[in-house]
Design a protein around this motif. Sequence first.
Motif, mmCIF file in Angstrom:
data_model
loop_
_atom_site.group_PDB
_atom_site.id
_atom_site.type_symbol
_atom_site.label_atom_id
_atom_site.label_comp_id
_atom_site.label_asym_id
_atom_site.label_seq_id
_atom_site.Cartn_x
_atom_site.Cartn_y
_atom_site.Cartn_z
ATOM 1 N N LEU A 69 38.879 33.085 38.393
ATOM 2 C CA LEU A 69 39.241 34.025 37.327
ATOM 3 C C LEU A 69 39.254 33.206 36.048
ATOM 4 N N ILE A 70 38.320 33.534 35.142
ATOM 5 C CA ILE A 70 38.214 32.791 33.897
ATOM 6 C C ILE A 70 38.452 33.717 32.714
ATOM 7 N N VAL A 71 38.833 33.097 31.605
ATOM 8 C CA VAL A 71 39.183 33.819 30.387
ATOM 9 C C VAL A 71 38.336 33.275 29.247
ATOM 10 N N ALA A 72 37.872 34.177 28.391
ATOM 11 C CA ALA A 72 37.281 33.785 27.110
ATOM 12 C C ALA A 72 38.378 33.936 26.076
ATOM 13 N N HIS A 107 43.066 35.198 42.942
ATOM 14 C CA HIS A 107 42.017 34.482 42.209
ATOM 15 C C HIS A 107 42.409 33.032 41.928
ATOM 16 N N ASN A 108 41.384 32.267 41.585
ATOM 17 C CA ASN A 108 41.487 30.820 41.415
ATOM 18 C C ASN A 108 41.931 30.147 42.707
ATOM 19 N N VAL A 109 41.502 30.774 43.804
ATOM 20 C CA VAL A 109 41.598 30.214 45.151
ATOM 21 C C VAL A 109 40.249 30.429 45.824
ATOM 22 N N ALA A 110 39.930 29.549 46.757
ATOM 23 C CA ALA A 110 38.647 29.615 47.474
ATOM 24 C C ALA A 110 37.505 29.764 46.464
ATOM 25 N N THR A 120 35.714 37.576 36.867
ATOM 26 C CA THR A 120 36.185 37.192 38.195
ATOM 27 C C THR A 120 35.044 37.221 39.193
ATOM 28 N N LEU A 121 35.195 36.420 40.212
ATOM 29 C CA LEU A 121 34.436 36.554 41.448
ATOM 30 C C LEU A 121 35.476 36.855 42.515
#
Length: 163
Positions: A53-56, A46-49, A67-68
């Motif tokens: 990936l994000i956090v609250a 994650h956090n590639v392409a 995530t995507l």
Amino acid sequence: MNIRRAVQADLPKLLEIYNYEVINGVATFDTEPFTLAQRQPWFDAHNVANHPLIVAEVNGVPAGYATLSSFNSKAAYDSTVELSIYVDQACRGKHVGRELMSAILDLAREDSRTHRVVSIITGTNEASIALHKKFGFRYAGTITEAGFKKGRYLDVGYWELAV
């Protein structure tokens, strides 16, 4: 609440959030908790392409994440991503999921590599279904009795959103 990209130091808390659902819920069909070492490849993907990936973060601690991820490993699917949102059980009902959904969909819309977002939701997960409807996802179909967890067969619904 602060929404930000996940960093390595978040992984233990993200793992705790996920493993709670593995053990206690049916939102994931994983049945055995992960170790940090086992979850590291997921984090690294994650956090590639077009796979953010994000956090609250609430009071400096991750309260949930979104995530995507790759929807399918075949190259023609690269513009379709699978959405996942997990919220710490102590923070549910406090709009963490809604804020994560809004932020992750903004990232999807901003990324020209992403065309469609897909969610696979356990049929009994009414809160997730309601959240997806609120954000304009379209129901695309159900696979009945797709998984067996907690002593019963569970359906999964497919939801999609063009971005």
